[in-house]
Design a protein around this motif. Sequence first.
Motif, PDB file in Angstrom:
ATOM      1  N   ASP A  40      -0.728  -5.333   6.440  1.00 57.34           N
ATOM      2  CA  ASP A  40      -0.220  -4.568   5.306  1.00 57.34           C
ATOM      3  C   ASP A  40      -0.332  -3.061   5.526  1.00 57.34           C
ATOM      4  O   ASP A  40      -0.064  -2.276   4.625  1.00 57.34           O
ATOM      5  N   LEU A  80       0.830  -1.196   0.000  1.00 57.52           N
ATOM      6  CA  LEU A  80       0.000   0.000   0.000  1.00 57.52           C
ATOM      7  C   LEU A  80       0.867   1.249   0.000  1.00 57.52           C
ATOM      8  O   LEU A  80       1.981   1.246   0.545  1.00 57.52           O
ATOM      9  N   ARG A 134     -11.016  -7.462  -0.955  1.00 59.91           N
ATOM     10  CA  ARG A 134      -9.729  -8.145  -1.069  1.00 59.91           C
ATOM     11  C   ARG A 134      -9.716  -9.224  -2.137  1.00 59.91           C
ATOM     12  O   ARG A 134      -8.668  -9.817  -2.419  1.00 59.91           O
ATOM     13  N   HIS A 184      -6.420   4.975   3.087  1.00 57.41           N
ATOM     14  CA  HIS A 184      -6.464   4.180   1.853  1.00 57.41           C
ATOM     15  C   HIS A 184      -7.889   3.912   1.375  1.00 57.41           C
ATOM     16  O   HIS A 184      -8.077   3.320   0.301  1.00 57.41           O
ATOM     17  N   VAL A 233      -4.390  -0.489  -7.344  1.00 61.10           N
ATOM     18  CA  VAL A 233      -4.421   0.972  -7.223  1.00 61.10           C
ATOM     19  C   VAL A 233      -4.869   1.541  -8.564  1.00 61.10           C
ATOM     20  O   VAL A 233      -4.280   1.221  -9.605  1.00 61.10           O
ATOM     21  N   HIS A 292      -2.355  -5.393  -3.739  1.00 61.04           N
ATOM     22  CA  HIS A 292      -3.482  -4.480  -3.915  1.00 61.04           C
ATOM     23  C   HIS A 292      -3.597  -3.978  -5.351  1.00 61.04           C
ATOM     24  O   HIS A 292      -2.660  -4.052  -6.141  1.00 61.04           O
ATOM     25  N   SER A 342      -9.004  -1.952  -0.667  1.00 60.78           N
ATOM     26  CA  SER A 342      -9.194  -1.546   0.731  1.00 60.78           C
ATOM     27  C   SER A 342     -10.542  -2.029   1.244  1.00 60.78           C
ATOM     28  O   SER A 342     -10.737  -2.194   2.454  1.00 60.78           O
ATOM     29  N   ILE A 371      -8.193   2.868  -4.147  1.00 61.37           N
ATOM     30  CA  ILE A 371      -7.636   1.548  -3.853  1.00 61.37           C
ATOM     31  C   ILE A 371      -8.803   0.624  -3.510  1.00 61.37           C
ATOM     32  O   ILE A 371      -9.186   0.473  -2.341  1.00 61.37           O
ATOM     33  N   LEU A 384      -3.062  -1.280   6.181  1.00 65.44           N
ATOM     34  CA  LEU A 384      -4.296  -0.670   5.680  1.00 65.44           C
ATOM     35  C   LEU A 384      -4.893   0.251   6.739  1.00 65.44           C
ATOM     36  O   LEU A 384      -5.091  -0.133   7.889  1.00 65.44           O
ATOM     37  N   ASN A 400       2.572   4.365   1.262  1.00 62.99           N
ATOM     38  CA  ASN A 400       2.921   4.745   2.633  1.00 62.99           C
ATOM     39  C   ASN A 400       3.173   6.253   2.649  1.00 62.99           C
ATOM     40  O   ASN A 400       4.241   6.731   2.276  1.00 62.99           O
ATOM     41  N   ASN A 408       1.761   4.246   7.294  1.00 64.55           N
ATOM     42  CA  ASN A 408       1.014   3.015   7.506  1.00 64.55           C
ATOM     43  C   ASN A 408       1.305   2.442   8.884  1.00 64.55           C
ATOM     44  O   ASN A 408       2.441   2.458   9.351  1.00 64.55           O
TER      45      ASN A 408
END
Length: 582
Positions: A430, A415, A477, A436, A487, A485, A474, A471, A432, A417, A423
């Motif tokens: 991860d 993800l 999954r 996000h 994006v 992920h 988020s 994202i 999250l 940062n 994060n």
Amino acid sequence: LLLLLLPPSFMVGLVGMSLRSAVLCACVSATRHQWTSVSFLSTTRQLSSAVETQFNGTNAKPTQRKYDAIVIGGGHNGLIAAAYMAKDGLRPLVLETRHVVGGAAVTEEVVPGFKFSRCSYLAGLLRPSIINDLNLEHYGLNYLPRDPSSFTPTHTEGKYLMFHDDAEKTRQSIKQFSDADAEAFDKYEKEIAVYRDMIQPFLDAPLPDIVSSPTIKYSTMLPQLLDIATHLFKYRKHLAGFYEILTAPAAHILNRWFESELLKVTLATDAVIGSMASANDVGSAYVLLHHVMGEAAGKQGVWSYVEGGMGAISTAIAKSAVAEGVEIVTNATVEQIQLNDKGAVNGVLVKYGDGTEEKVYSDIVLSNCTPHTTFTDLLTLQDQHQALTDGFRTQVHNIDYSSGTFKINCAVNALPNFTCCPNDTADSSDGLGPQHMGTIHFETEMEQIETAASEAKRGIPAQRPVIEMTIPTSADRSLAPEGQHVVQLFVQYAPYAVDPKLGSWEDEAFKKAFVDRVFSVIDTYAPNFSSSVLGYDALSPLDLERIFGLKEGNIFHGSMGLNQLMHMRPAPSFSNGLTPIE
């Protein structure tokens, strides 16, 4: 001939009018229609099996040669129109040129294991009446609300702007940058909500044609005209403000309400999304209003992810349509709308994936394409001159499709940062976090939008692109492998017509240079981003046109300038769906 014309926003949502009255009236008169996207070119990229297996209702070829109606293009609006016709006893055929239905609302696996909503990426404009009428939740539609809905990072640790469902949390976030803005924001939202409510009824029915309809038909319009007058009278104290937001620059509105540059630029991105306009251009405030019309899961003013990606919406509509008796054929490219010797539509010439061609007959054809495609590409020159008036042809040929849209779908192993909001792996392996969840904005000054727009108008892809990031993993999954992920980057300003001295979107190196500039902007806020990208799918305006049939990459099927709205869309006297071809 019918044209499926809507004022859609495929990148930031889905538009669907309550098409029953419009389409059924069209089927009676064979002259009414609305418009949406259709893709043209076949592609080697395959829809992910997880999504594709949800809908297996397409055929290799039509099962008969004549249908009650033919819909050119299996975009979501075309599917909706077909479903409504079938619900009322007609037998429609949908012909889609790609291997998958959905038009610009599709979920595809471009990077193995990652499911991208390749074009549209948020839902909010699909009318609740359509969801209910077509029982879309039964067929798998599931909104995934976002909270927070918006995050704007800065370069200072601990300083960022967030919009929450909780109004007090939003107020406290704004208060970091301006006490006055924190107090004004709730009043601003309430006023904008009034204007949204004023325009909502116009989304659910065709506009009455008070200009060219025969006098004898005025009596049938009176109930609708009375409803409109009653509705506007209810809001008579707000009419001046409503007129202003339809005509003013967005910057004018925002400057009057707020002093914080960060808050203004965050809101201003909604006013320019998908266009070549800047927030200082006249009429940009209307698009600001357009993008607060979102409604998902029963909540107004919101935009939502969709479980399974945006293709899940199209899949649900297709399932509903097939259950009602709609026949759908993919890998079927309509090459020509055919007219009889009297100039009336009587079918289409279609080319299938195996290379064979045939004519399929119907007295009703609904085009799920742009006006340019419908009246220029799908009609012979002879038919254009014989069936269309000079004025109509001129109007269609001069529709403004200018757009600065560029879409990048990324597969990442981590993800972003953000320096201002690092994060935290304490609650999630991860990292999250709330930063996000919503739409992430990377502009901190209004001048960044103004400069980028000015460059694009001169044929220069923005040196410092304007970027919105989402994202979807988020909230869902299932779209990526464990710990990784998806994006999505909606980027401006990338002009379709690039100054040839600078390069061309045909040149992959030129396109990559633009992608690199986008990534470098994000890296200044989240330094790990570029290094986390495992692969990406970059769609220039030229790609959007070639793959998805979006003329010049325009996501609204015609720019949203005041000269192309309401009764002017797509041409005077034809905003109610009429075309010159019977």
